[in-house]
Design a protein around this motif. Structure first.
Motif, PDB file in Angstrom:
ATOM      1  N   VAL A  18      39.463  38.302  42.521  1.00 18.86           N
ATOM      2  CA  VAL A  18      40.128  37.681  41.375  1.00 18.86           C
ATOM      3  C   VAL A  18      41.347  38.501  40.953  1.00 18.86           C
ATOM      4  N   GLY A  21      44.823  37.191  41.887  1.00 16.92           N
ATOM      5  CA  GLY A  21      45.320  35.970  41.270  1.00 16.92           C
ATOM      6  C   GLY A  21      46.708  36.140  40.684  1.00 16.92           C
ATOM      7  N   ASN A  27      42.645  34.040  35.681  1.00 21.66           N
ATOM      8  CA  ASN A  27      42.548  33.934  37.136  1.00 21.66           C
ATOM      9  C   ASN A  27      41.120  33.632  37.549  1.00 21.66           C
ATOM     10  N   ALA A  29      38.456  33.144  41.125  1.00 20.65           N
ATOM     11  CA  ALA A  29      38.186  33.302  42.549  1.00 20.65           C
ATOM     12  C   ALA A  29      37.025  32.366  42.859  1.00 20.65           C
ATOM     13  N   VAL A  59      41.683  32.071  45.717  1.00 26.02           N
ATOM     14  CA  VAL A  59      42.037  32.681  44.439  1.00 26.02           C
ATOM     15  C   VAL A  59      43.192  31.885  43.848  1.00 26.02           C
ATOM     16  N   THR A  60      43.375  31.999  42.534  1.00 20.43           N
ATOM     17  CA  THR A  60      44.508  31.364  41.885  1.00 20.43           C
ATOM     18  C   THR A  60      45.764  31.954  42.511  1.00 20.43           C
ATOM     19  N   SER A  61      46.585  31.124  43.140  1.00 19.15           N
ATOM     20  CA  SER A  61      47.727  31.668  43.873  1.00 19.15           C
ATOM     21  C   SER A  61      48.849  30.646  43.953  1.00 19.15           C
ATOM     22  N   SER A  98      51.038  27.579  40.150  1.00 21.22           N
ATOM     23  CA  SER A  98      49.924  28.076  40.971  1.00 21.22           C
ATOM     24  C   SER A  98      49.032  26.952  41.489  1.00 21.22           C
ATOM     25  N   ALA A 101      41.956  28.293  42.368  1.00 23.29           N
ATOM     26  CA  ALA A 101      41.082  28.935  43.347  1.00 23.29           C
ATOM     27  C   ALA A 101      40.202  27.916  44.066  1.00 23.29           C
TER      28      ALA A 101
END
Length: 183
Positions: A18, A21, A27, A29, A59-61, A98, A101
């Motif tokens: 996480v 992120g 964030n 995961a 993951v938040t990305s 973003s 996740a």
């Protein structure tokens, strides 16, 4: 490499992942995991000690192969539009740069292998016949901007629809009180 661990061990991995992120607000995961069916109960009862096979992580990305720390198209470099316009959580997702996740974990299912942090490569067991009858779950972990676990962890409405249509149940650390089973 195929990863088989307990649910508790996967959550420990999610706590580390996480940190990768990209969101300035919070964030998440996620891990898409497989568990053998319980033939008596059909749907298995899962505890933190249950063995699962990990099929993918997310993951938040940002929508890129680059890590968000090295990409100038992230909120860290350009600012958060949702904060700039005072948009509350759960609204106007189209303004966010973003990818959630849960979405990344589902996208990564389409790959035979996924690169993980620390240079590990995960082999997707969904491409192997011995995993055909496994029951899918998504383990979800989330933190606020200060790195504290969120008191309520649940998918947004968009991710919830994606997960529901994928036929997957979601579990969070809050589902396991005193290592009691969750299903």
């Amino acid at each position: 490499m195929i990863i088989t661990k307990t649910v508790g061990e996967v959550y420990e991995m999610l706590k580390k992942y996480v940190e990768y992120g990209c969101c300035k607000r919070r964030n998440y995961a996620a891990a898409y995991v497989l568990i053998p069916p319980d033939f008596e109960n059909k749907k298995p009862i899962i505890t933190l000690d249950s063995k699962v096979t990990v099929a993918s992580f997310g993951v938040t990305s940002i929508p890129s192969s680059e890590h968000c720390l090295y990409n100038i198209n992230t909120c860290q470099y350009q600012g958060c539009l949702r904060e700039e316009f005072n948009i509350p959580s759960g609204e106007r997702y189209e303004l966010c740069r973003s990818i959630h996740a849960e979405q990344m974990a589902l996208v990564n299912l389409s790959h035979k292998t996924t690169m993980l942090p620390y240079g590990m490569e995960l082999t997707n067991p969904l491409y192997m016949s011995e995993y055909d009858n496994m029951y899918p779950f998504m383990l979800l972990y989330g933190v606020d901007k200060d790195g504290n676990m969120l008191p309520k962890i649940e998918p947004c409405s968009i991710c919830g629809r994606l997960i529901m249509n994928a036929g997957v149940d979601v579990l969070t650390p809050h589902d396991f009180t005193n290592n009691e089973g969750a299903n």
